[in-house]
Motif scaffolding. Structure first.
Motif, PDB file in Angstrom:
ATOM      1  N   GLU A   3      -7.662   2.755   2.174  1.00  0.00           N
ATOM      2  CA  GLU A   3      -7.213   4.087   2.536  1.00  0.00           C
ATOM      3  C   GLU A   3      -5.712   4.208   2.317  1.00  0.00           C
ATOM      4  O   GLU A   3      -4.938   3.347   2.727  1.00  0.00           O
ATOM      5  N   CYS A   4      -5.312   5.283   1.707  1.00  0.00           N
ATOM      6  CA  CYS A   4      -3.906   5.541   1.414  1.00  0.00           C
ATOM      7  C   CYS A   4      -3.430   6.654   2.330  1.00  0.00           C
ATOM      8  O   CYS A   4      -4.117   7.645   2.517  1.00  0.00           O
ATOM      9  N   LYS A   5      -2.259   6.496   2.859  1.00  0.00           N
ATOM     10  CA  LYS A   5      -1.729   7.495   3.781  1.00  0.00           C
ATOM     11  C   LYS A   5      -0.874   8.547   3.064  1.00  0.00           C
ATOM     12  O   LYS A   5      -0.437   9.504   3.678  1.00  0.00           O
ATOM     13  N   ASN A   7      -0.137  11.676   0.521  1.00  0.00           N
ATOM     14  CA  ASN A   7      -0.797  12.823  -0.074  1.00  0.00           C
ATOM     15  C   ASN A   7      -0.317  12.948  -1.510  1.00  0.00           C
ATOM     16  O   ASN A   7       0.881  12.885  -1.784  1.00  0.00           O
ATOM     17  N   SER A  43      -7.489  16.680   0.456  1.00  0.00           N
ATOM     18  CA  SER A  43      -8.412  15.543   0.489  1.00  0.00           C
ATOM     19  C   SER A  43      -9.051  15.307  -0.878  1.00  0.00           C
ATOM     20  O   SER A  43      -9.250  14.161  -1.289  1.00  0.00           O
ATOM     21  N   ASN A  46      -6.422  13.719  -3.203  1.00  0.00           N
ATOM     22  CA  ASN A  46      -6.236  12.304  -2.858  1.00  0.00           C
ATOM     23  C   ASN A  46      -7.391  11.462  -3.377  1.00  0.00           C
ATOM     24  O   ASN A  46      -7.176  10.386  -3.949  1.00  0.00           O
TER      25      ASN A  46
END
Length: 75
Positions: A3-5, A7, A43, A46
């Motif tokens: 998971e990447c934080k 944007n 979302s 991303n």
């Protein structure tokens, strides 16, 4: 994928696509022509960014999995 934080902007996705375009199947490339003409939620941007990230280095089975996901999202 971890998971990447961060944007990723539409421009980030476009740049990543440009880097990976030659490695993508033609039917996926055609879908992106329409994708980039529309606005998308953060979302989605991303997710697409991370599906494209290091696509060229992924094994064939991983590319196939990503292709299926891209078809669902980009279509």
């Amino acid at each position: 994928m971890s998971e990447c934080k961060l944007n990723h902007s539409k421009s980030d996705v476009q740049n990543k696509y440009d880097q990976q375009e030659e490695y993508l199947p033609e039917d996926i490339r055609n879908l992106f022509q329409v994708f980039f003409k529309k606005e998308h939620p953060q979302s989605t941007l991303n997710t697409v960014f991370h599906l494209l990230k290091k696509y060229d280095l992924a094994e064939s089975s991983e590319q196939k999995r990503r292709n299926e996901q891209l078809k669902e999202i980009v279509c």
